[in-house]
Design an enzyme around this catalytic site. Structure first.
Site, mmCIF file in Angstrom:
data_model
loop_
_atom_site.group_PDB
_atom_site.id
_atom_site.type_symbol
_atom_site.label_atom_id
_atom_site.label_comp_id
_atom_site.label_asym_id
_atom_site.label_seq_id
_atom_site.Cartn_x
_atom_site.Cartn_y
_atom_site.Cartn_z
ATOM 1 N N ALA A 1 0.837 -1.203 0.000
ATOM 2 C CA ALA A 1 0.000 0.000 0.000
ATOM 3 C C ALA A 1 0.873 1.255 0.000
ATOM 4 O O ALA A 1 0.679 2.160 -0.813
ATOM 5 C CB ALA A 1 -0.924 -0.010 1.216
ATOM 6 N N GLY A 2 1.850 1.307 0.898
ATOM 7 C CA GLY A 2 2.669 2.508 1.038
ATOM 8 C C GLY A 2 3.526 2.779 -0.180
ATOM 9 O O GLY A 2 3.602 3.909 -0.670
ATOM 10 N N SER B 1 0.813 -21.349 2.282
ATOM 11 C CA SER B 1 -0.228 -20.645 1.535
ATOM 12 C C SER B 1 -1.544 -21.402 1.470
ATOM 13 O O SER B 1 -1.591 -22.626 1.354
ATOM 14 C CB SER B 1 0.246 -20.391 0.115
ATOM 15 O OG SER B 1 -0.847 -19.997 -0.682
ATOM 16 N N ARG C 1 -11.183 -18.878 5.360
ATOM 17 C CA ARG C 1 -10.191 -19.100 6.407
ATOM 18 C C ARG C 1 -10.781 -19.253 7.796
ATOM 19 O O ARG C 1 -10.365 -20.115 8.558
ATOM 20 C CB ARG C 1 -9.216 -17.928 6.399
ATOM 21 C CG ARG C 1 -8.407 -17.930 5.142
ATOM 22 C CD ARG C 1 -7.467 -16.768 5.082
ATOM 23 N NE ARG C 1 -6.646 -16.895 3.884
ATOM 24 C CZ ARG C 1 -5.828 -15.963 3.439
ATOM 25 N NH1 ARG C 1 -5.705 -14.831 4.104
ATOM 26 N NH2 ARG C 1 -5.107 -16.162 2.371
ATOM 27 N N HIS D 1 -2.937 -13.890 11.760
ATOM 28 C CA HIS D 1 -2.446 -13.587 10.432
ATOM 29 C C HIS D 1 -2.727 -12.164 9.961
ATOM 30 O O HIS D 1 -1.823 -11.427 9.609
ATOM 31 C CB HIS D 1 -3.078 -14.595 9.461
ATOM 32 C CG HIS D 1 -2.657 -14.437 8.050
ATOM 33 N ND1 HIS D 1 -1.338 -14.440 7.679
ATOM 34 C CD2 HIS D 1 -3.362 -14.254 6.907
ATOM 35 C CE1 HIS D 1 -1.255 -14.284 6.363
ATOM 36 N NE2 HIS D 1 -2.463 -14.146 5.877
#
Lengths: 639, 251, 207
Positions: free
Chosen positions: A45-46, A285, A331, A402
């Protein structure tokens, strides 16, 4: 009570963003050069925001605590990034991506934001491809996709099990381009320790130079936080050890509301705890659940080697309970199901705290080579950590903290309740409701940074073109720096006996036990009390060797741990008030007869945004009601 | 198990450093190497000594922050493994373990085992990117890339920027690091456009940083935790020579 | 570096083939004819190129070594334990040995030809290399030194051959392994080829 205005534009869902954009004010190129923007955090994002803002011509100052922006924890995202390209012709669309996300988030996310994230997802894929991100391709040279938990289409773009790394390096390259051009100035090895507010507006930050220990004042016309989540509140989590809540928390203490803090995702497939000194859980993953089958023995406390347990004695509990989605349930559902089996005594391994993830069938059907192509690096990683080869015997997995769906409250412009303070990516709360779907975080971070914030921030800055450079010798900067200095001196002066990590570990255990996958009112209250006790001990018995005018990693840790006591209490507070189960938030008191989460849409279809009232003071809760006009609220079923 | 650690301690960039010896008892073979150091640091902190400063973050081998020179090998004795992925089961009971920082002129030591790798940043900033603006990208599938090329570009792109190649190289050369990025972009259509200019700028920056030259010993490939191939160095050399040959084109 | 090296490698082949003519068993006639060619103007030009190549290769080698040495001012305490080819790590060292040999070699032959060094008694004139060589090789110390130097030359070449291809970017998934094998064969051919001559003159030749 503060009025929350989410500024969601009127009009049909599909047109909201495009119509709204045309109404946003612009800043001319000549004026952009005069406006400074601080971006804290250089993850997906940054880095994307800093580079996009730099491209527009703003003067950007980017900050990260790492030595390089490339090391931000977005790098560890494995499975993929979603987009509604419909390349597989499986009837995918922006609406479906939107719908899946809303449903996956258990109807606790804002419709308009989610739709917008889905809308820009296709641009994100185009952009990364142009930046040279080597996504997986099929033999014709077109981009390949795979499916992920919680959806019935194949919309996840990936680069083996290293999609986050590849996307971040793409964003990092665009950031480097702007640094080279001089539009972005990079400040690495800096911890943001406070936000500076001048006349009600976010005007700068106080940072500690992690090499010299100096405190620095930085000013700007707007501040953007892209500082990620607070999942390390559990100590053991899939996050990087440096990930922390402190930047966002300092903004919260200065008046930014913090939304849905208890919504924290427990990822179902992490490598279980192997030793007592472990400080990190490694994620395997979610994409593994495409081909791996999850099971435990049908017999309690079965200590047999997994390969010796015959087929008929295995309980493929996800396939049994959720036939429609099977191993690909979202999840939160998968995590709770694993915990349920382990708590009932069917867990695998010496501790009984793990379940099997088995690839035997997939290897037999597709061949070892195909599995290796898809998951090679994950299998290697698993073997390195556990010493067990997953090609020959099933992996053992267990849920781990997470991702935080909660975060700073933002309006449709991604601005917090402090004017001029924006929050993007995981640090805000807006897009994932009570549970995030796999591969949606890379999508949201990139969308926020590249395509949303650069538009909305202009509307705010249009009023700032006459402000001029903001001096850092103003009183608010001095005061903020002084407060930080005193705080650090207080830490250094404790002179106790215990390390910051030892407190963090105990804090994490309290949170995991009392505010983890399953919660109840009594436990949450108890958790708060335990946090208070531990906090008192912390302020008495902490030891930080060395001094604060040099590299001091113990001090860095202690500053973060101190904030986690407060974060933890707010999480408990939020979990207590939410008398329902939704997404990752599961209250024992609110479940169906079959043990599924029981939502209460009548009373709890709102965002809980908390206002800081002081240390140990009861925070105020503000409600932003959630309106669902474009989806029908239903029980979330994956059966 | 018990081990004896010989660790490089250096107060700051200016100070003279030395090796300190730390006997460490009751180490579990299940611990990762960095957890073993955490364990040491916890004891040091509780004894009021300054803990050993070392860098780390993700602890799953992907962020590239950690990097220690362990018993004569960057990232220790296991191949294709970062320091954080290394486990104590790879060591013998009673073993003496030397832990040193990366050593190179271009990686000055900041404290103990922490080195300054900003030279790597400057190489990337020289031209480690594709000049494309947000919003100007064509539809992602409008440029097909053969799977073989895409996979190769991916292999190059897996570099984590840890610096093990420099640490391993007898010349402290950063060729593998630069080559991985140059090759990734030179292979795919999106990056080809400015490949010549890119290689020129990045190689020049690399030389200016004080890294050594490549003498093709391939120690970098051997010790790269991501197994990045020296074939990419050859590709970079080829690109570099051809950029020299047609320099006037882009000045 | 690589280009000069490749030129030198080609030169070594022609030099070796010429030298091997000494063993032809014709009393050195073929060899003498080959030596006469050295006077040809085209060969002269190549000779200058050769000198240039040597100088470039040596000067660059020294400069690179200095830069490389400087790139790590503080060495590791624990010696690197890498299982890569040892030859590649010591290119400079083997290079220096070869340079020493080269100087002696030039004094013994080339300087004589130019008239800078006195003509040995065994030779009839300054181009009469074979008797000069025979005389030198019959000294066991000289022969031993020569053979050892050729061994180091072989080490140098083994790495040099494939390294030159790598430096010039001439690598290929299919052909690079073959280049490595050819490089090793080349290094063996050159070093064994040259070493055969002193061995022959020391043990199997009587004038």
């Amino acid at each position: 009570m503060q009025q929350l205005n989410s500024k969601i534009p009127e009009g049909p869902l599909a047109d909201k963003w495009s119509r709204y954009k045309t109404s946003l004010r612009l800043v001319s190129p000549a004026n952009k050069k005069k406006l400074e923007i601080i971006v804290v955090g250089t993850g997906l994002a940054g880095a994307s925001a800093a580079s996009a803002l730099g491209e527009l011509g703003y003067k950007v100052k980017a900050f990260c605590f790492q030595d390089s922006p490339r090391r931000a924890h977005s790098v560890a995202a494995q499975g993929g990034i979603n987009a509604a390209k419909n390349y597989k012709n499986d009837n995918d669309s922006i609406y479906r991506l939107f719908f899946d996300t809303i449903k996956g988030g258990d109807y606790r996310a804002r419709e308009a934001n989610v739709y917008r994230a889905a809308e820009v997802s296709n641009l994100v894929i185009d952009h990364y491809t142009a930046l040279g991100v080597p996504f997986a391709r099929d033999y014709g040279g077109a981009l390949d996709t795979r499916s992920f938990g919680g959806v019935q289409v194949s919309r996840t773009f990936y680069a083996k099990g290293q999609t986050g790394q590849q996307c971040l390096l793409g964003a990092y390259s665009s950031l480097n381009r702007q640094i080279a051009k001089g539009t972005v100035k990079m400040f690495s090895r800096r911890d943001m320790l406070d936000l500076v507010i001048v006349e009600g507006k976010a005007r700068g930050i106080i940072t500690r130079n992690l090499v010299s220990g100096e405190l620095e004042r930085h000013s700007a016309h707007a501040v953007v936080l892209a500082t990620g989540g607070y999942g390390t509140v559990f100590y053991l989590s899939t996050l990087g050890l440096g990930s922390n809540a402190s930047a966002a928390w300092s903004a919260h203490k200065k008046g930014a509301l913090f939304a849905n803090p208890s919504f924290i995702q427990i990822h179902p497939t992490s490598i279980p705890v192997l030793n007592d000194y472990q400080c990190k859980l490694t994620l395997m993953s979610e994409s593994l659940r495409n081909d791996g089958r999850v099971w435990v023995s049908k017999e309690k406390g079965d200590k047999r080697h997994p390969t010796e347990i015959p087929e008929e004695e295995r309980d493929y509990y996800l396939e049994r309970r959720y036939p429609a989605f099977g191993n690909l349930v979202p999840r939160d559902v998968a995590s709770r199901a694993a915990k349920e089996r382990c708590d009932a005594g069917y867990g695998a391994g010496d501790s009984g705290l793990s379940v099997y993830l088995d690839f035997k069938e997939a290897i037999e059907a597709q061949g070892k080579k195909a599995i290796q192509d898809k998951y090679g690096n994950l299998f290697e990683m698993y073997e390195k950590i556990t010493g067990i080869n997953p090609y020959n015997q099933p992996m053992r997995i267990y849920p781990a903290g997470h991702y935080t769906m909660g975060g700073l409250w933002v309006d449709y412009n991604l601005m917090t309740t402090i004017p001029g303070l924006f929050a993007i990516g995981e640090s805000n709360f807006s897009d994932h409701g009570a549970n995030r779907l796999g591969a949606n975080s890379l999508m949201q971070c990139s969308g926020d940074g590249y395509f949303i914030l650069p538009n909305t921030i202009g509307d705010y800055l249009a009023d700032e073109i006459r402000t001029g450079k903001i001096p850092t010798d103003q009183q608010p900067f001095k005061e903020a720096e002084k407060a930080v200095k005193e705080k650090i001196q207080k830490f250094m002066a404790i002179g106790g006996r215990k390390s910051a990590s030892s407190f963090h570990k105990r804090l994490g255990k309290i949170m995991w036990d009392h505010c983890g996958m399953r919660r109840d009112a009594e436990g949450l209250k108890k958790g708060k009390e335990l946090l208070n006790e531990l906090e008192e001990e912390f302020w008495k018995d902490l030891r930080i060797p060395g001094n604060d005018r040099e590299i001091n990693q113990e001090l860095e840790k202690a500053l973060k741990v101190a904030d986690f006591f407060e974060v933890g209490r707010l999480m408990c507070e939020d979990a207590i008030q939410r008398e329902e189960s939704c997404g990752a938030h599961f209250r024992e008191e609110h479940q169906t007869e079959t043990g599924e989460a029981k939502r209460d849409d009548k009373n709890f279809a709102y965002v809980a945004a908390w206002e800081y009232k002081g240390h140990r003071e009861k925070p105020d809760m503000h409600k932003e009601p959630l309106r669902f006009e474009h989806v029908e609220i239903k029980e979330r079923s994956y059966k | 198990m018990n081990v004896t650690l010989k660790i490089w301690r250096q107060k700051n960039a200016q100070a003279k450093g030395k090796f300190n010896t730390y006997p460490l008892k009751d180490v579990s073979p299940e611990m990762s190497f960095l957890e073993m150091l955490d364990y040491l640091n916890m004891q040091l902190t509780e004894q009021g000594e300054e803990p050993v400063a070392f860098e780390h973050d993700c602890r799953e081998g992907i962020c590239g922050t950690c990097g220690l020179y362990i018993n004569g090998r960057p990232h220790g004795p296991m191949r294709n493994t970062t320091t954080c992925e290394l486990h104590m089961r790879s060591f013998k009971d009673g073993e003496i373990i030397y832990i040193e920082p990366w050593r190179a002129r271009a990686f000055p030591i900041m404290k103990d085992l922490i080195v300054d790798r900003s030279s790597f940043e400057r190489i990337m900033r020289a031209a480690g990117f594709i000049n494309t603006n947000t919003g100007s990208a064509p539809e992602a599938n409008s440029n097909p890339v053969s799977k073989i090329i895409a996979d190769k570009a991916f292999d190059a792109a897996t570099c984590i920027g840890c610096g093990a190649c420099v640490a391993a190289c007898k010349n402290s050369s950063a060729m593998l690091y630069a080559a991985a990025k140059i090759a990734q972009y030179a292979m795919i259509p999106q990056g080809k456009v400015e490949a010549k200019d890119r290689v020129d700028k990045m190689v020049r920056q690399m030389d200016a940083e004080g890294f050594g030259f490549c003498s093709n010993t391939y120690g970098c490939e051997f010790d790269c935790p991501k197994g990045i191939s020296v074939d990419f160095i050859a590709l970079m050399n080829r690109e570099f020579l051809s950029s020299k040959a047609c320099k006037q084109k882009h000045g | 570096m690589a280009l000069a090296g490749i030129f030198l490698m080609l030169f070594l082949v022609s030099h070796l083939l010429t030298n091997l003519l000494m063993l032809a068993g014709d009393g050195g006639k073929a060899f003498d004819r080959a030596v006469e060619l050295l006077g040809h103007p085209a060969v002269k030009i190549v000779e200058y190129l050769l000198f240039a190549a040597f100088i470039i290769h040596i000067v660059l080698g020294v400069i690179l070594q200095l830069i490389n040495y400087n790139a790590r001012p503080v060495k590791y305490k624990k010696a690197p334990r890498t299982e890569i080819s040892t030859f590649s790590r010591y290119m400079f060292h083997t290079g220096v040995i070869i340079l020493v040999f080269l100087v002696i070699h030039l004094i013994n032959f080339f300087f004589v030809r130019l008239g800078w060094a006195p003509l040995p008694e065994t030779a009839a004139h300054s181009h009469d290399f074979r008797p000069m060589a025979v005389a030198l090789f019959q000294n066991p110390w000289y022969s031993g030194f020569y053979v050892v130097c050729m061994l180091f030359l072989g080490f140098h070449l083994k790495h040099a051959f494939q390294s030159a291809f790598q430096s010039l970017g001439l690598n290929h998934t299919k052909y690079t392994p073959a280049i490595k094998i050819i490089g090793t064969l080349y290094a063996i051919f050159i070093s064994v080829g040259f070493a055969l001559i002193p061995v022959y003159f020391l043990f199997f030749y009587s004038s």
